[in-house]
Design a protein around this motif. Structure first.
Motif, PDB file in Angstrom:
ATOM      1  N   VAL A   1       0.893  -1.229   0.017  1.00 34.85           N
ATOM      2  CA  VAL A   1       0.029  -0.012  -0.064  1.00 34.85           C
ATOM      3  C   VAL A   1       0.969   1.401  -0.076  1.00 34.85           C
ATOM      4  O   VAL A   1       1.933   1.303   0.990  1.00 34.85           O
ATOM      5  CB  VAL A   1      -1.048   0.166   1.300  1.00 34.85           C
ATOM      6  CG1 VAL A   1      -1.690   1.059   1.195  1.00 34.85           C
ATOM      7  CG2 VAL A   1      -1.760  -1.244   1.292  1.00 34.85           C
ATOM      8  N   THR A   2       0.857   1.970  -1.156  1.00 42.71           N
ATOM      9  CA  THR A   2       1.643   3.451  -1.145  1.00 42.71           C
ATOM     10  C   THR A   2       0.757   4.590  -1.377  1.00 42.71           C
ATOM     11  O   THR A   2      -0.450   4.401  -1.986  1.00 42.71           O
ATOM     12  CB  THR A   2       2.507   3.142  -1.887  1.00 42.71           C
ATOM     13  OG1 THR A   2       1.980   2.900  -3.366  1.00 42.71           O
ATOM     14  CG2 THR A   2       3.656   2.150  -2.086  1.00 42.71           C
ATOM     15  N   VAL A   3       1.093   5.570  -0.894  1.00 43.71           N
ATOM     16  CA  VAL A   3       0.641   6.983  -1.144  1.00 43.71           C
ATOM     17  C   VAL A   3       1.489   7.550  -1.435  1.00 43.71           C
ATOM     18  O   VAL A   3       2.535   7.869  -0.720  1.00 43.71           O
ATOM     19  CB  VAL A   3      -0.247   7.504   0.343  1.00 43.71           C
ATOM     20  CG1 VAL A   3      -0.839   8.822   0.268  1.00 43.71           C
ATOM     21  CG2 VAL A   3      -1.379   6.522   0.629  1.00 43.71           C
ATOM     22  N   ALA A   4       1.071   8.346  -2.716  1.00 47.09           N
ATOM     23  CA  ALA A   4       2.308   9.542  -3.121  1.00 47.09           C
ATOM     24  C   ALA A   4       1.647  10.790  -2.966  1.00 47.09           C
ATOM     25  O   ALA A   4       0.408  10.929  -3.580  1.00 47.09           O
ATOM     26  CB  ALA A   4       2.768   9.336  -4.493  1.00 47.09           C
ATOM     27  N   LEU A   5       2.354  11.750  -2.534  1.00 47.79           N
ATOM     28  CA  LEU A   5       1.824  13.171  -2.406  1.00 47.79           C
ATOM     29  C   LEU A   5       2.645  14.117  -2.887  1.00 47.79           C
ATOM     30  O   LEU A   5       3.898  14.194  -2.799  1.00 47.79           O
ATOM     31  CB  LEU A   5       1.753  13.425  -0.753  1.00 47.79           C
ATOM     32  CG  LEU A   5       0.870  12.656  -0.033  1.00 47.79           C
ATOM     33  CD1 LEU A   5       1.173  12.950   1.393  1.00 47.79           C
ATOM     34  CD2 LEU A   5      -0.742  12.907  -0.323  1.00 47.79           C
ATOM     35  N   ASP A   6       2.313  14.727  -4.019  1.00 45.41           N
ATOM     36  CA  ASP A   6       3.055  15.469  -4.998  1.00 45.41           C
ATOM     37  C   ASP A   6       2.639  16.762  -5.188  1.00 45.41           C
ATOM     38  O   ASP A   6       1.273  16.940  -5.229  1.00 45.41           O
ATOM     39  CB  ASP A   6       3.532  14.788  -6.182  1.00 45.41           C
ATOM     40  CG  ASP A   6       4.274  13.599  -6.009  1.00 45.41           C
ATOM     41  OD1 ASP A   6       5.260  13.850  -5.561  1.00 45.41           O
ATOM     42  OD2 ASP A   6       3.640  12.485  -6.549  1.00 45.41           O
ATOM     43  N   GLU A   7       3.214  17.781  -5.291  1.00 45.99           N
ATOM     44  CA  GLU A   7       2.721  19.247  -5.357  1.00 45.99           C
ATOM     45  C   GLU A   7       2.122  19.231  -6.844  1.00 45.99           C
ATOM     46  O   GLU A   7       2.927  18.791  -7.905  1.00 45.99           O
ATOM     47  CB  GLU A   7       3.753  20.644  -5.255  1.00 45.99           C
ATOM     48  CG  GLU A   7       3.236  21.665  -5.361  1.00 45.99           C
ATOM     49  CD  GLU A   7       4.055  22.704  -4.962  1.00 45.99           C
ATOM     50  OE1 GLU A   7       3.786  23.957  -4.919  1.00 45.99           O
ATOM     51  OE2 GLU A   7       5.307  22.473  -4.616  1.00 45.99           O
ATOM     52  N   ALA A   8       0.876  19.766  -7.086  1.00 41.86           N
ATOM     53  CA  ALA A   8       0.334  19.581  -8.546  1.00 41.86           C
ATOM     54  C   ALA A   8       0.278  20.986  -9.008  1.00 41.86           C
ATOM     55  O   ALA A   8       0.575  21.409 -10.288  1.00 41.86           O
ATOM     56  CB  ALA A   8      -1.068  19.245  -8.288  1.00 41.86           C
TER      57      ALA A   8
END
Length: 162
Positions: free
Chosen positions: A52-59
């Motif tokens: 289970v992964t969560v990627a948080l990136d600035e859009a």
């Protein structure tokens, strides 16, 4: 004058005592790829997802790109994505919408993200993500209401991948 100097001195002491991570409030420490420690999931080992992964990136200014990937025990990846403004407005989730089809987020501080999920217009869960002081882990508190109407709260630990 004495009270003013005492106030200035106290403010300086507080600022010096504050760790650097607490002074930065730009949200950069939330950004990255996070992987849940699946061995800690409250289910039998054979039922646990592989990953289970969560990627948080600035859009864009004031928005996050969120990508969640769940690889179940059977192996077929489920991927959900959304570009979400940080103002609490609701946007649709793209891809896998088994658990939720809409999302809203706010970042009350640089190291905390609050997320509300909905399914077909009905609240599904609330999740709060907080980065640990060393920046290496993110703690998720997930809240939903069970069929009996009682709140169910779960806590999961994510490790920083990047």
């Amino acid at each position: 004058m004495r009270q003013t100097m005492a106030g200035v001195w106290m403010a300086a002491l507080i600022a010096l005592a504050m760790p650097a991570w607490a002074q930065a409030d730009d949200g950069a420490r939330l950004l990255g790829l996070w992987s849940v420690d699946v061995t800690q999931l409250p289910m039998p080992p054979e039922a646990r997802p592989q990953r289970v992964t969560v990627a948080l990136d600035e859009a864009a200014a004031g928005a996050l790109k969120i990508r969640v990937e769940i690889v179940p025990a059977e192996g077929a990846a489920r991927i959900s994505t959304a570009i979400v403004p940080l103002d609490g407005s609701t946007v649709p989730i793209e891809g896998d919408t088994l658990e939720a089809d809409a999302i809203a987020v706010k970042r009350p501080t640089g190291d905390v993200l609050t997320m509300a999920l909905a399914k077909q217009g009905v609240p599904a869960s609330t999740r709060i993500y907080a980065v640990t002081p060393d920046g290496d882990q993110m703690i998720e508190t997930a809240v939903h209401f069970g069929a009996d109407g009682k709140a169910v709260m779960r806590t999961f630990r994510f490790d920083r991948v990047r």
